[in-house]
Enzyme design. Structure first.
Site, short mmCIF file in Angstrom:
data_model
loop_
_atom_site.label_atom_id
_atom_site.label_comp_id
_atom_site.label_asym_id
_atom_site.label_seq_id
_atom_site.Cartn_x
_atom_site.Cartn_y
_atom_site.Cartn_z
N VAL A 1 0.76 0.71 3.20
CA VAL A 1 0.08 0.00 2.11
C VAL A 1 -1.35 0.53 1.96
O VAL A 1 -2.20 -0.13 1.40
CB VAL A 1 0.05 -1.54 2.29
CG1 VAL A 1 1.41 -2.17 2.18
CG2 VAL A 1 -0.63 -1.93 3.59
N ALA A 2 -1.59 1.75 2.49
CA ALA A 2 -2.96 2.31 2.40
C ALA A 2 -3.08 3.18 1.16
O ALA A 2 -3.38 2.67 0.06
CB ALA A 2 -3.28 3.07 3.67
N ARG A 3 -2.82 4.46 1.30
CA ARG A 3 -2.83 5.38 0.17
C ARG A 3 -1.69 6.39 0.37
O ARG A 3 -1.46 6.86 1.49
CB ARG A 3 -4.17 6.14 0.06
CG ARG A 3 -5.30 5.31 -0.53
CD ARG A 3 -5.05 4.99 -2.02
NE ARG A 3 -6.11 4.21 -2.63
CZ ARG A 3 -6.11 2.89 -2.78
NH1 ARG A 3 -5.10 2.18 -2.31
NH2 ARG A 3 -7.08 2.28 -3.41
N HIS B 1 2.58 -0.56 -5.82
CA HIS B 1 1.17 -0.78 -5.45
C HIS B 1 0.79 -2.25 -5.68
O HIS B 1 -0.10 -2.58 -6.47
CB HIS B 1 0.25 0.15 -6.27
CG HIS B 1 -1.10 0.36 -5.63
ND1 HIS B 1 -1.79 1.54 -5.71
CD2 HIS B 1 -1.89 -0.47 -4.90
CE1 HIS B 1 -2.94 1.43 -5.07
NE2 HIS B 1 -3.02 0.22 -4.58
N ASP C 1 4.20 1.09 -0.43
CA ASP C 1 3.58 0.41 -1.58
C ASP C 1 2.76 1.41 -2.40
O ASP C 1 2.39 1.11 -3.52
CB ASP C 1 2.66 -0.71 -1.06
CG ASP C 1 2.03 -1.52 -2.19
OD1 ASP C 1 2.77 -1.90 -3.13
OD2 ASP C 1 0.82 -1.78 -2.15
N ASP D 1 -7.66 4.34 16.03
CA ASP D 1 -8.78 4.45 15.10
C ASP D 1 -9.93 5.05 15.90
O ASP D 1 -10.52 4.37 16.74
CB ASP D 1 -9.16 3.06 14.56
CG ASP D 1 -10.21 3.14 13.46
OD1 ASP D 1 -11.06 4.05 13.52
OD2 ASP D 1 -10.19 2.28 12.55
N GLU E 1 0.89 8.07 -8.70
CA GLU E 1 1.40 6.76 -9.12
C GLU E 1 1.42 6.66 -10.64
O GLU E 1 0.44 7.04 -11.29
CB GLU E 1 0.53 5.65 -8.53
CG GLU E 1 0.65 5.60 -7.01
CD GLU E 1 -0.14 4.47 -6.35
OE1 GLU E 1 -0.83 3.73 -7.07
OE2 GLU E 1 -0.05 4.33 -5.13
N LYS F 1 -10.49 -3.36 8.11
CA LYS F 1 -10.31 -4.74 7.63
C LYS F 1 -8.83 -5.10 7.52
O LYS F 1 -8.37 -6.08 8.10
CB LYS F 1 -11.01 -4.90 6.27
CG LYS F 1 -12.52 -4.74 6.35
CD LYS F 1 -13.20 -5.06 5.04
CE LYS F 1 -12.93 -4.06 3.94
NZ LYS F 1 -13.49 -2.72 4.15
N1 LIG Z 1 -1.98 -1.32 -1.26
C1 LIG Z 1 -3.04 -1.97 -1.69
O1 LIG Z 1 -3.01 -2.62 -2.72
C2 LIG Z 1 -4.32 -1.93 -0.90
C3 LIG Z 1 -5.18 -3.04 -0.86
C4 LIG Z 1 -6.35 -2.98 -0.11
C5 LIG Z 1 -6.66 -1.81 0.58
N2 LIG Z 1 -5.83 -0.73 0.47
C6 LIG Z 1 -6.11 0.51 1.19
O2 LIG Z 1 -5.94 0.27 2.58
C7 LIG Z 1 -6.79 1.15 3.33
C8 LIG Z 1 -7.59 0.36 4.34
O3 LIG Z 1 -8.47 -0.52 3.67
P1 LIG Z 1 -9.57 -1.34 4.49
O4 LIG Z 1 -10.21 -2.23 3.50
O5 LIG Z 1 -8.97 -1.87 5.73
O6 LIG Z 1 -10.57 -0.16 4.87
P2 LIG Z 1 -11.58 -0.12 6.10
O7 LIG Z 1 -12.60 0.88 5.76
O8 LIG Z 1 -12.03 -1.50 6.46
O9 LIG Z 1 -10.69 0.42 7.31
C9 LIG Z 1 -10.25 1.74 7.41
C10 LIG Z 1 -10.22 2.10 8.89
O10 LIG Z 1 -9.63 3.39 9.02
C11 LIG Z 1 -10.31 4.04 10.09
N3 LIG Z 1 -10.10 5.48 10.04
C12 LIG Z 1 -10.82 6.41 9.36
N4 LIG Z 1 -10.32 7.63 9.62
C13 LIG Z 1 -9.29 7.45 10.47
C14 LIG Z 1 -8.39 8.34 11.11
N5 LIG Z 1 -8.48 9.66 10.93
N6 LIG Z 1 -7.43 7.82 11.91
C15 LIG Z 1 -7.34 6.48 12.10
N7 LIG Z 1 -8.18 5.59 11.53
C16 LIG Z 1 -9.13 6.08 10.74
C17 LIG Z 1 -11.76 3.62 9.93
O11 LIG Z 1 -12.49 3.78 11.12
C18 LIG Z 1 -11.63 2.17 9.52
O12 LIG Z 1 -11.71 1.32 10.64
C19 LIG Z 1 -7.63 1.88 2.29
O13 LIG Z 1 -7.01 3.11 2.01
C20 LIG Z 1 -7.54 0.99 1.06
O14 LIG Z 1 -7.76 1.69 -0.13
C21 LIG Z 1 -4.67 -0.77 -0.23
O1 LIG Z 2 -7.92 -0.32 -3.46
C1 LIG Z 2 -7.47 -1.44 -3.71
O2 LIG Z 2 -8.20 -2.44 -3.93
C2 LIG Z 2 -6.00 -1.64 -3.68
O3 LIG Z 2 -5.33 -0.43 -3.54
C3 LIG Z 2 -5.50 -2.44 -4.84
O4 LIG Z 2 -5.55 -1.73 -6.04
P1 LIG Z 2 -5.28 -2.54 -7.41
O5 LIG Z 2 -6.53 -3.27 -7.72
O6 LIG Z 2 -4.98 -1.47 -8.42
O7 LIG Z 2 -4.13 -3.45 -7.18
#
Ligand SMILES: NC(=O)c1ccc[n+]([C@@H]2O[C@H](COP(=O)([O-])OP(=O)(O)OC[C@H]3O[C@@H](n4cnc5c(N)ncnc54)[C@H](O)[C@@H]3O)[C@@H](O)[C@H]2O)c1
Ligand SMILES: O=C(O)[C@H](O)COP(=O)(O)O
Length: 588
Positions: free
Chosen positions: A285-287, A335, A311, A226, A316, A206
């Site tokens: 911005v993932a983890r 974050h 981020d 991916d 954390e 997403k």
């Molecule tokens: N910084 C923030 O505040 C924040 C906000 C929202 C989401 N996130 C993080 O961002 C990340 C992505 O969120 P999302 O909602 O897009 O998730 P999502 O599940 O929609 O997308 C993750 C994608 O990663 C792919 N994937 C899985 N294993 C993989 C690998 N080994 N190599 C490459 N791709 C791989 C999956 O197929 C999937 O398409 C998550 O870790 C989520 O927690 C962080």
């Molecule tokens: O997983 C999430 O939704 C994001 O990393 C955002 O986390 P937060 O709600 O603590 O900002």
């Protein structure tokens, strides 16, 4: 292209009769971890809910700041305790007085929290996506529902990724600090342009998709890696899906968007930094855990990585003395990916799910859209439920690439008449097994079909009607993922199957408990000892070992069950044993 198939002869196994099942009521919010358990004497219990009097208001602990809309709703129908920055001990103490808990990513909802609640905690609401801060196994064991908002902050996270990308390229943070310190360093902060540069989006889910769209708008050449994403979805927005090595070797910028899983943990490390283009720039911005942070400092010091914008961090908040945080070529935010006014408005209504679940969660029929009695279906299929999930998990972990996980065929062999077998629960659990290991989505009974559709995964079911008396509902279940490159492809038998009792043409006897290392090797003396000693050196206990071979000194497949997950180094050493031609670590 090969097909990744797992199948299993159910009656030969001894499934643990315990599983987690989940519910949700709208696509925007999913509810997870509603448990049922069945023990030897056949007593079954659906969710155990504490008995707050029907007319008494439930008490909701809001442990992190929640948008006003959500808070107002809560206040109308519940006693609300907004207590932020609680220590773990304070949280454990308060929780025994609460029916529901609402958190974001900053609160660790550990096993102790569920234990301390004494059974009163019925729902945990995560106002955001990631539920990696909630111990889901403990929630399940304690009969507690977990709900989250999986899509509410996608755009916010993508926008923050783009903000960091541009700010990093133009030294915005460093230049701002220097002007405020009274300096005027126009030559020092010459940046780099984005237009025409190659951006590798790692994880095309997403957030990754939204980042890719925006980066294309900035004139960047966008590629993505991916292994599970459909290539046609990427092509539709002008993005080419490439291998991991190709992505990191050709990118000028790398943006990380995969979930933190055992496979993605420390995916960027000394070895992978070594394969990158010198001067690459990285956004995360993932983890935090997807990067080996010490290795990143080394890569920054050596100039392999020119800049990083982060981020998220493994721990954390990170220590203020952290070399990474203090590095002059690194910019950081606390974050903030989901922290926009709009995203917080979207995640806040998670409270609208929490309240009805506190009061009515025990009555599954109110919230399950199934027309038949779920209880009736489960009483018959319960031994197969957890196995169905494990089959999905196995199948997806054998995928190495190809055109994405798009088409899954499930074949049930049964002596029952086709309309006498309700497989919806099994299909949902297979979907859960396939999607959860590769995404941040939490799949449950209600959102399974929706989630599969949303990700472009088509699940078809087929029946093989067997002769004989239909005593057991199922003889076997087979899961096939089509058009993927699969590990062990060369071991796939004529019928295209990888079985748990067989791997291709090799007979093995693999228990579906814990984790398994599966190796294809040349049959020769000493192999078991070599692998066993590598595992022994790091105190990983071997639970079973099974070898199947075509003929002495020819090809063989060895399955080794392990109680704990071996380190990446140990797995690498196993893979480097000369006789081992291919191996995979399967976490079940
Ligand atoms: N910084 C923030 O505040 C924040 C906000 C929202 C989401 N996130 C993080 O961002 C990340 C992505 O969120 P999302 O909602 O897009 O998730 P999502 O599940 O929609 O997308 C993750 C994608 O990663 C792919 N994937 C899985 N294993 C993989 C690998 N080994 N190599 C490459 N791709 C791989 C999956 O197929 C999937 O398409 C998550 O870790 C989520 O927690 C962080
Ligand atoms: O997983 C999430 O939704 C994001 O990393 C955002 O986390 P937060 O709600 O603590 O900002």
């Amino acid at each position: 292209m090969a097909t990744s198939t797992t199948s299993l002869n159910v009656p030969s196994l001894n499934p643990k009769l315990s599983s987690s099942l989940s519910i949700s009521s709208t696509p925007q919010f999913s509810v997870s971890s509603l448990n049922f358990r069945t023990h030897g004497r056949g007593t079954r219990r659906f969710i155990v809910l504490a008995t707050a009097g029907l007319d008494a208001k439930p008490t909701v602990l809001v442990a992190e700041k929640l948008g006003a809309a959500g808070l107002d709703l809560l206040k109308e129908f519940a006693n609300v305790d907004c207590s932020y920055n609680l220590s773990p001990e304070e949280l454990n103490t308060k929780i025994s007085l609460c029916d529901a808990l609402i958190v974001r990513s900053g609160t660790k909802v550990s096993r102790e929290v569920f234990e301390s609640s004494g059974g009163r905690l019925k729902v945990v609401g995560r106002a955001g996506v990631g539920i990696d801060n909630v111990d889901l196994a403990a929630a399940t064991e304690h009969g507690c529902l977990v709900v989250n908002a999986p899509t509410a902050n996608t755009v916010a996270a993508a926008e923050h990724g783009i903000a960091l990308l541009a700010a990093m390229a133009r030294n915005v943070a460093q230049a701002d600090a220097s002007v405020k310190a009274g300096k005027w360093l126009r030559n020092k902060y010459v940046g780099v342009s984005l237009v025409g540069k190659t951006l590798a989006v790692m994880g095309f889910g997403k957030v990754g998709t939204e980042v890719a769209r925006r980066a294309k708008g900035l004139g960047m050449h966008v590629i993505a890696h991916d292994p599970y994403a459909p290539a046609d979805r990427a092509r539709a927005i002008g993005v080419e899906l490439v291998t991991f090595d190709e992505a990191i070797a050709t990118a000028d910028f790398i943006s990380l968007h995969m979930p933190l899983t055992p496979t993605t943990s420390k995916m960027l490390n000394d070895e992978t930094f070594g394969k990158m283009k010198k001067g690459v720039r990285i956004v995360n911005v993932a983890r935090g855990g997807v990067i080996d942070e010490e290795a990143l400092v080394r890569a920054l010091d050596s100039g392999i990585v020119a800049q990083a914008a982060l981020d998220v961090f493994r721990k954390e908040p990170p220590s203020p003395e952290s070399k990474l945080v203090q590095h002059e070529n690194v910019i950081v935010t606390p974050h903030l990916g989901a922290s926009t006014v709009e995203a917080q408005c979207l995640v806040a209504p998670v409270s609208s799910l929490v309240l009805p679940l506190v009061n009515h969660g025990s009555d599954l029929r109110d919230i399950m859209p199934f027309h038949v009695s779920l209880q009736q279906v489960l009483s018959e299929l319960k031994p197969y439920v957890i196995l169905a999930e494990k089959l999905g998990r196995l199948a997806v972990q054998l995928v190495t690439g190809g055109s994405g996980v798009k088409s899954v065929k499930v074949t049930y062999a049964s002596a029952r008449a086709p309309d006498d077998l309700d497989t919806r629960v099994l299909r949902a659990m297979i979907t859960k097994g396939i999607i959860e290991p590769i995404s941040s989505v939490f799949v449950n009974l209600v959102n399974a079909d929706f989630t599969a559709k949303q990700r472009g995964v088509r699940i078809t079911e087929e029946r093989i009607v067997l002769d004989g008396s239909p005593e057991a509902p199922l003889e076997s279940i087979q899961v096939q993922i089509a058009n993927v490159e699969s590990k062990f492809a060369s071991a796939i038998s004529d019928t295209g199957e990888i079985r748990l009792t067989r791997v291709g043409s090799f007979e093995v006897d693999v228990s579906l408990e814990g984790s398994i290392i599966l190796c294809r090797q040349v049959d020769q003396p000493g192999m078991i000892g070599k692998v066993g000693s590598i595992l022994g050196q790091e105190n990983v206990n071997v639970s079973f070992m099974s070898v199947g071979r075509i003929a002495p000194r020819k090809q063989a497949v060895m399955a080794i069950g392990v109680d704990d997950q071996p380190s990446k180094q140990s797995l690498q050493r196993i893979g480097e044993i000369p006789a081992i031609e291919e191996f995979v670590f399967l976490k079940l």
